[in-house]
Motif scaffolding. Structure first.
Motif, PDB file in Angstrom:
ATOM      1  N   GLN A 172       0.838  -1.184   0.000  1.00  0.00           N
ATOM      2  CA  GLN A 172       0.000   0.000   0.000  1.00  0.00           C
ATOM      3  C   GLN A 172       0.878   1.241   0.000  1.00  0.00           C
ATOM      4  OE1 GLN A 172      -2.216  -0.538   3.591  1.00  0.00           O
ATOM      5  NE2 GLN A 172      -0.476  -0.250   4.930  1.00  0.00           N
ATOM      6  N   TYR A 173       0.213   2.405  -0.032  1.00  0.00           N
ATOM      7  CA  TYR A 173       0.953   3.665  -0.106  1.00  0.00           C
ATOM      8  C   TYR A 173       1.763   3.910   1.162  1.00  0.00           C
ATOM      9  CZ  TYR A 173       1.857   8.679  -0.301  1.00  0.00           C
ATOM     10  OH  TYR A 173       2.459   9.912  -0.276  1.00  0.00           O
ATOM     11  N   THR A 174       1.179   3.611   2.325  1.00  0.00           N
ATOM     12  CA  THR A 174       1.867   3.835   3.594  1.00  0.00           C
ATOM     13  C   THR A 174       2.716   2.623   3.967  1.00  0.00           C
ATOM     14  OG1 THR A 174      -0.086   3.031   4.765  1.00  0.00           O
ATOM     15  CG2 THR A 174       0.099   5.399   4.446  1.00  0.00           C
ATOM     16  N   CYS A 175       3.550   2.800   4.970  1.00  0.00           N
ATOM     17  CA  CYS A 175       4.424   1.713   5.451  1.00  0.00           C
ATOM     18  C   CYS A 175       3.582   0.632   6.116  1.00  0.00           C
ATOM     19  CB  CYS A 175       5.432   2.296   6.436  1.00  0.00           C
ATOM     20  SG  CYS A 175       6.553   1.080   7.168  1.00  0.00           S
ATOM     21  N   ASP A 176       3.907  -0.636   5.866  1.00  0.00           N
ATOM     22  CA  ASP A 176       3.136  -1.724   6.469  1.00  0.00           C
ATOM     23  C   ASP A 176       3.873  -2.392   7.623  1.00  0.00           C
ATOM     24  OD1 ASP A 176       5.072  -3.045   4.997  1.00  0.00           O
ATOM     25  OD2 ASP A 176       3.729  -4.654   4.376  1.00  0.00           O
ATOM     26  N   ALA A 177       4.990  -1.818   8.068  1.00  0.00           N
ATOM     27  CA  ALA A 177       5.705  -2.359   9.222  1.00  0.00           C
ATOM     28  C   ALA A 177       5.120  -1.776  10.506  1.00  0.00           C
ATOM     29  CB  ALA A 177       7.192  -2.021   9.125  1.00  0.00           C
ATOM     30  N   ASP A 178       5.298  -2.485  11.607  1.00  0.00           N
ATOM     31  CA  ASP A 178       4.933  -1.957  12.913  1.00  0.00           C
ATOM     32  C   ASP A 178       6.145  -1.245  13.498  1.00  0.00           C
ATOM     33  OD1 ASP A 178       2.313  -2.919  12.918  1.00  0.00           O
ATOM     34  OD2 ASP A 178       2.955  -4.882  13.664  1.00  0.00           O
ATOM     35  N   GLY A 188       9.121  -0.214  15.348  1.00  0.00           N
ATOM     36  CA  GLY A 188      10.002  -0.929  16.257  1.00  0.00           C
ATOM     37  C   GLY A 188      10.173  -2.402  15.973  1.00  0.00           C
ATOM     38  N   ASP A 189       9.462  -2.949  14.933  1.00  0.00           N
ATOM     39  CA  ASP A 189       9.610  -4.380  14.659  1.00  0.00           C
ATOM     40  C   ASP A 189      10.895  -4.646  13.866  1.00  0.00           C
ATOM     41  OD1 ASP A 189       9.106  -3.789  11.995  1.00  0.00           O
ATOM     42  OD2 ASP A 189       7.106  -4.684  11.947  1.00  0.00           O
ATOM     43  N   GLU A 190      11.118  -5.906  13.498  1.00  0.00           N
ATOM     44  CA  GLU A 190      12.381  -6.285  12.886  1.00  0.00           C
ATOM     45  C   GLU A 190      12.569  -5.683  11.498  1.00  0.00           C
ATOM     46  OE1 GLU A 190      10.802 -10.602  11.170  1.00  0.00           O
ATOM     47  OE2 GLU A 190      12.331 -10.520  12.742  1.00  0.00           O
ATOM     48  N   ARG A 191      11.495  -5.293  10.845  1.00  0.00           N
ATOM     49  CA  ARG A 191      11.627  -4.633   9.541  1.00  0.00           C
ATOM     50  C   ARG A 191      11.797  -3.125   9.687  1.00  0.00           C
ATOM     51  NH1 ARG A 191       7.462  -5.068   5.722  1.00  0.00           N
ATOM     52  NH2 ARG A 191       5.909  -5.358   7.352  1.00  0.00           N
ATOM     53  N   CYS A 192      11.156  -2.547  10.683  1.00  0.00           N
ATOM     54  CA  CYS A 192      11.280  -1.112  10.923  1.00  0.00           C
ATOM     55  C   CYS A 192      12.647  -0.765  11.528  1.00  0.00           C
ATOM     56  CB  CYS A 192      10.165  -0.657  11.858  1.00  0.00           C
ATOM     57  SG  CYS A 192      10.322   1.031  12.464  1.00  0.00           S
ATOM     58  N   LYS A 242       2.837   6.149   9.783  1.00  0.00           N
ATOM     59  CA  LYS A 242       3.293   5.307   8.665  1.00  0.00           C
ATOM     60  C   LYS A 242       3.455   6.075   7.355  1.00  0.00           C
ATOM     61  CE  LYS A 242       1.278   1.144  10.740  1.00  0.00           C
ATOM     62  NZ  LYS A 242       2.572   0.581  11.151  1.00  0.00           N
ATOM     63  N   LEU A 243       3.603   7.389   7.435  1.00  0.00           N
ATOM     64  CA  LEU A 243       3.847   8.200   6.253  1.00  0.00           C
ATOM     65  C   LEU A 243       5.348   8.400   6.048  1.00  0.00           C
ATOM     66  CD1 LEU A 243       1.085  10.936   6.604  1.00  0.00           C
ATOM     67  CD2 LEU A 243       1.045   8.864   5.197  1.00  0.00           C
ATOM     68  N   HIS A 244       5.742   8.617   4.792  1.00  0.00           N
ATOM     69  CA  HIS A 244       7.156   8.767   4.452  1.00  0.00           C
ATOM     70  C   HIS A 244       7.781   9.953   5.182  1.00  0.00           C
ATOM     71  CE1 HIS A 244      10.681   9.871   1.985  1.00  0.00           C
ATOM     72  NE2 HIS A 244      10.740   8.568   1.702  1.00  0.00           N
ATOM     73  N   ALA A 245       7.057  11.064   5.263  1.00  0.00           N
ATOM     74  CA  ALA A 245       7.598  12.259   5.912  1.00  0.00           C
ATOM     75  C   ALA A 245       7.848  12.020   7.395  1.00  0.00           C
ATOM     76  CB  ALA A 245       6.639  13.428   5.717  1.00  0.00           C
ATOM     77  N   SER A 275      14.228   9.398  11.273  1.00  0.00           N
ATOM     78  CA  SER A 275      15.431   9.307  10.415  1.00  0.00           C
ATOM     79  C   SER A 275      15.648   7.867   9.953  1.00  0.00           C
ATOM     80  CB  SER A 275      16.669   9.820  11.173  1.00  0.00           C
ATOM     81  OG  SER A 275      16.499  11.157  11.587  1.00  0.00           O
ATOM     82  N   ASN A 276      14.583   7.266   9.431  1.00  0.00           N
ATOM     83  CA  ASN A 276      14.594   5.824   9.169  1.00  0.00           C
ATOM     84  C   ASN A 276      14.080   5.496   7.766  1.00  0.00           C
ATOM     85  OD1 ASN A 276      15.049   3.121  10.174  1.00  0.00           O
ATOM     86  ND2 ASN A 276      12.831   2.880  10.314  1.00  0.00           N
ATOM     87  N   VAL A 277      14.261   6.418   6.828  1.00  0.00           N
ATOM     88  CA  VAL A 277      13.726   6.218   5.482  1.00  0.00           C
ATOM     89  C   VAL A 277      14.270   4.949   4.832  1.00  0.00           C
ATOM     90  CG1 VAL A 277      13.657   7.180   3.138  1.00  0.00           C
ATOM     91  CG2 VAL A 277      13.276   8.660   5.102  1.00  0.00           C
ATOM     92  N   ILE A 278      15.496   4.576   5.175  1.00  0.00           N
ATOM     93  CA  ILE A 278      16.084   3.380   4.566  1.00  0.00           C
ATOM     94  C   ILE A 278      15.264   2.130   4.844  1.00  0.00           C
ATOM     95  CG2 ILE A 278      17.586   2.845   6.535  1.00  0.00           C
ATOM     96  CD1 ILE A 278      19.726   2.018   4.503  1.00  0.00           C
ATOM     97  N   ASN A 279      14.502   2.146   5.931  1.00  0.00           N
ATOM     98  CA  ASN A 279      13.679   0.988   6.291  1.00  0.00           C
ATOM     99  C   ASN A 279      12.184   1.227   6.058  1.00  0.00           C
ATOM    100  OD1 ASN A 279      15.823  -0.721   7.277  1.00  0.00           O
ATOM    101  ND2 ASN A 279      15.952   0.634   9.053  1.00  0.00           N
ATOM    102  N   PHE A 280      11.851   2.280   5.346  1.00  0.00           N
ATOM    103  CA  PHE A 280      10.442   2.569   5.053  1.00  0.00           C
ATOM    104  C   PHE A 280       9.875   1.454   4.180  1.00  0.00           C
ATOM    105  CE2 PHE A 280       7.019   4.868   2.741  1.00  0.00           C
ATOM    106  CZ  PHE A 280       6.261   5.250   3.835  1.00  0.00           C
ATOM    107  N   GLN A 281       8.802   0.822   4.640  1.00  0.00           N
ATOM    108  CA  GLN A 281       8.294  -0.402   4.008  1.00  0.00           C
ATOM    109  C   GLN A 281       7.085  -0.143   3.120  1.00  0.00           C
ATOM    110  OE1 GLN A 281       9.848  -3.374   4.284  1.00  0.00           O
ATOM    111  NE2 GLN A 281      11.428  -2.409   5.553  1.00  0.00           N
ATOM    112  N   ARG A 282       7.236   0.768   2.179  1.00  0.00           N
ATOM    113  CA  ARG A 282       6.172   0.974   1.198  1.00  0.00           C
ATOM    114  C   ARG A 282       6.549   0.262  -0.093  1.00  0.00           C
ATOM    115  NH1 ARG A 282       5.220   6.911  -0.879  1.00  0.00           N
ATOM    116  NH2 ARG A 282       7.052   6.371  -2.097  1.00  0.00           N
TER     117      ARG A 282
END
Length: 275
Positions: free
Chosen positions: A148-154, A156-160, A252-255, A262-269
């Motif tokens: 989806q458009y927004t991040c689907d990670a929770d 603090g989880d292992e993907r975030c 869960k927005l990119h901004a 400061s975690n854009v590298i792990n943004f899950q969109r």
């Protein structure tokens, strides 16, 4: 077709039966509760099935295919077995339910009639009604990743990978005033701007609500205090002076991922290619 023990099948064919129903409820935290509609307690498989508990079930139906088979159980709320606070606090959410047909004169003769989990629970007037869903309802739940458009990670989880134990994202405050059963004024959070904890988590670390966690609906600064509004009422009375640990929230927005964490590298969109 369900197989019945030969001795139990013979009793079912008789003119007089000594049968009753037993329900075993296993919560996610490992607590096991047993109930029966017989007039005395029964015991098997290491579980005591309490009698006279006011725990009764509706008619059971079974359908062919993958349709979800549901039934309802009714019970009385009591302080030592089933309390309104435990139900409201989610301790029985998705609890495993086993329903047995049992010969109370010899509990060795029994058969598991239904296996499922607790669904919607309605409370009121010192009693409750709970939906028991068949195992097929798990097949109707979405599995896998949602693109989806927004991040689907929770957060603090292992993907975030955001460390929510860092001082910038986690802080302990003290309840200064109780506005309602889901709104509190907290001291010790004045260093955080409006909305910092919105969609975050509030966990009570002392008082009657010890160990309970609730999602934060809104956060606003009120002078030296912070108004924390929760999505649901707190189980157990809130107490002035009790401690609450609040963690930052994410919309869960990119901004937000870029500016707050400061975690854009792990943004899950999901990435979308332009034609």
């Amino acid at each position: 077709m369900r197989a019945f023990p030969a001795s139990l099948a013979a009793k079912l064919r008789g003119q007089v039966t000594t049968l009753c129903w037993c329900w075993r409820v296993t919560r996610k935290d490992g607590v096991v509760l047993g109930f029966t509609d017989h007039d005395r307690a029964l015991s098997f498989d290491g579980t005591v099935f309490e009698a006279a508990s006011g725990f009764t079930g509706s008619e059971m139906t079974t359908s062919v295919g993958l349709n979800v088979d549901n039934l309802e159980v009714d019970g009385a709320l009591s302080s030592n077995r089933l309390s309104d606070e435990d139900l409201a606090g989610g301790l029985f959410d998705d609890a495993r339910v086993e329903i047995f047909l049992v010969d109370w004169s010899d509990v060795v003769d029994r058969v598991l009639m239904r296996l499922g989990s607790l669904g919607e629970v309605k409370r009121g007037g010192g009693a409750f009604t709970a939906e028991v869903r068949g195992l097929a309802h798990y097949l109707q739940q979405p599995k896998g990743r949602l693109y989806q458009y927004t991040c689907d990670a929770d957060l603090g989880d292992e993907r975030c990978k955001v460390n929510l134990n860092a001082a910038a994202y986690r802080w302990t405050g003290t309840i200064d005033e109780i506005v309602s059963d889901r709104s509190i004024l907290v001291s010790g959070l004045s260093g955080f701007e409006d909305g910092w904890f919105r969609q975050g988590l509030a966990r009570f670390s002392s008082g009657a609500a010890l160990g309970q966690s609730m999602e934060v609906k809104a956060h606003s600064v009120r002078g030296q205090l912070a108004l924390i509004e929760l999505w649901a009422p707190v189980r157990g009375p809130l107490e002035v002076g009790a401690s609450v640990v609040v963690t930052a929230g994410c919309d869960k927005l990119h901004a937000t991922c870029r500016d707050r964490f400061s975690n854009v590298i792990n943004f899950q969109r999901a990435a979308h290619r332009r034609p």
